[in-house]
Design a protein around this motif. Sequence first.
Motif, PDB file in Angstrom:
ATOM      1  N   MET A   1       0.830  -1.208   0.000  1.00  0.00           N
ATOM      2  CA  MET A   1       0.000   0.000   0.000  1.00  0.00           C
ATOM      3  C   MET A   1       0.861   1.253   0.000  1.00  0.00           C
ATOM      4  O   MET A   1       1.873   1.302   0.671  1.00  0.00           O
ATOM      5  CB  MET A   1      -0.898   0.044   1.248  1.00  0.00           C
TER       6      MET A   1
ATOM      7  N   GLY B   1      -2.145   3.575   4.089  1.00  0.00           N
ATOM      8  CA  GLY B   1      -3.246   2.890   4.759  1.00  0.00           C
ATOM      9  C   GLY B   1      -3.362   3.400   6.181  1.00  0.00           C
ATOM     10  O   GLY B   1      -2.473   4.111   6.675  1.00  0.00           O
TER      11      GLY B   1
ATOM     12  N   ALA C   1      -4.431   2.306  10.275  1.00  0.00           N
ATOM     13  CA  ALA C   1      -4.656   1.216  11.216  1.00  0.00           C
ATOM     14  C   ALA C   1      -5.100   1.768  12.565  1.00  0.00           C
ATOM     15  O   ALA C   1      -4.782   2.905  12.920  1.00  0.00           O
ATOM     16  CB  ALA C   1      -3.388   0.378  11.390  1.00  0.00           C
TER      17      ALA C   1
ATOM     18  N   ASN D   1      -5.981  -3.148  10.547  1.00  0.00           N
ATOM     19  CA  ASN D   1      -5.964  -2.318   9.341  1.00  0.00           C
ATOM     20  C   ASN D   1      -7.385  -1.886   9.002  1.00  0.00           C
ATOM     21  O   ASN D   1      -8.204  -2.693   8.562  1.00  0.00           O
ATOM     22  CB  ASN D   1      -5.345  -3.078   8.174  1.00  0.00           C
TER      23      ASN D   1
ATOM     24  N   GLY E   1      -7.031  -0.115   3.656  1.00  0.00           N
ATOM     25  CA  GLY E   1      -5.775  -0.435   3.005  1.00  0.00           C
ATOM     26  C   GLY E   1      -4.964  -1.437   3.808  1.00  0.00           C
ATOM     27  O   GLY E   1      -5.344  -1.843   4.907  1.00  0.00           O
ATOM     28  N   GLY E   2      -3.846  -1.844   3.258  1.00  0.00           N
ATOM     29  CA  GLY E   2      -2.979  -2.763   3.970  1.00  0.00           C
ATOM     30  C   GLY E   2      -3.470  -4.197   3.927  1.00  0.00           C
ATOM     31  O   GLY E   2      -4.521  -4.513   3.377  1.00  0.00           O
ATOM     32  N   LYS E   3      -2.707  -5.092   4.532  1.00  0.00           N
ATOM     33  CA  LYS E   3      -3.035  -6.514   4.536  1.00  0.00           C
ATOM     34  C   LYS E   3      -4.318  -6.764   5.313  1.00  0.00           C
ATOM     35  O   LYS E   3      -4.456  -6.335   6.458  1.00  0.00           O
ATOM     36  CB  LYS E   3      -1.887  -7.304   5.153  1.00  0.00           C
TER      37      LYS E   3
ATOM     38  N   GLY F   1      -7.148  -5.453   5.128  1.00  0.00           N
ATOM     39  CA  GLY F   1      -7.838  -4.232   5.540  1.00  0.00           C
ATOM     40  C   GLY F   1      -9.353  -4.420   5.547  1.00  0.00           C
ATOM     41  O   GLY F   1      -9.915  -5.069   4.655  1.00  0.00           O
TER      42      GLY F   1
END
Length: 286
Positions: free
Chosen positions: A1, A4, A6, A19, A22-24, A26
Amino acid sequence: MSIGFARIEGEPEEFLGVNVSGGKNGVHLASIERGKPSAIISVDGTLYVWLNTQNGAPPDFRLAWSDDFGETWQVSDWVFPSSGDFFPGKFLNAGKDNSAAQDEYVYSYGARWIFAQGPENNIYLMRAPKEKLRDRNAYEFFTGLDERGQPTWSADVSQRRPVFTDPNGVGNMSQASVSYVPGLNRYLLTVPHRPPEQPITAGAGQLGVFDALHPWGPWTTVAYYDNWIEAGKGEALGYYFPGKWMSEDGLRLWMVFSCHNAPEGEGCADKYHDRFNLIKATLTLR
């Protein structure tokens, strides 16, 4: 990303990261396609971010905001331009949702963009009424103190005056961070400085901590390190004291920090590179 957001839940020694966008894994898709956030603050339930747009060197900076706790974001149609002499770095955070703020303004610290304009020794201060953060015309800059010792302000950025100066430099404009500690009724400034052989970027181990009664200073030195926790020569990415983890009396704090671009074998490269690092700080009053 590219960017993102979190959410951190829990206490510093046993927390959970989620998250939000975005991100893993998310929960929501990212709604900002490109950029890097240099600061975040919550004000009356709205999140605000200073966004490095990464559209050049130096880049433009925009304001982004979210009314749904980071799920979706909107971005201003105005910028602090790459041709300017002030780039917003960090918001002054004061308590949960900025509830400990001493007035109705939201403050931002910044400097010049050192990679294009050379080493910088000064930090500047900007403010806007909290209900007008999305209005570029509402921002004004600290211009000094009057004969009564009260701060003066101007909408003209060329009139700005520094609120902090370190002859050893203040690193990248986004690295200076200020947090209000309600238990002490003090403002804590954390900012890296440059090792002698590193002419522009600030070193990860070159940490300065300062305190003041007001957001504009004057600042006194709490600690000044040239090789803090043996972090070495990697570039500092900032040091933050989150209000979430301050003790009621203000004497126990937790710092979040990170760094990158360190030579192999340096503490930054081996232990702290591009990570969510936490370290406990215990203060002793004089």
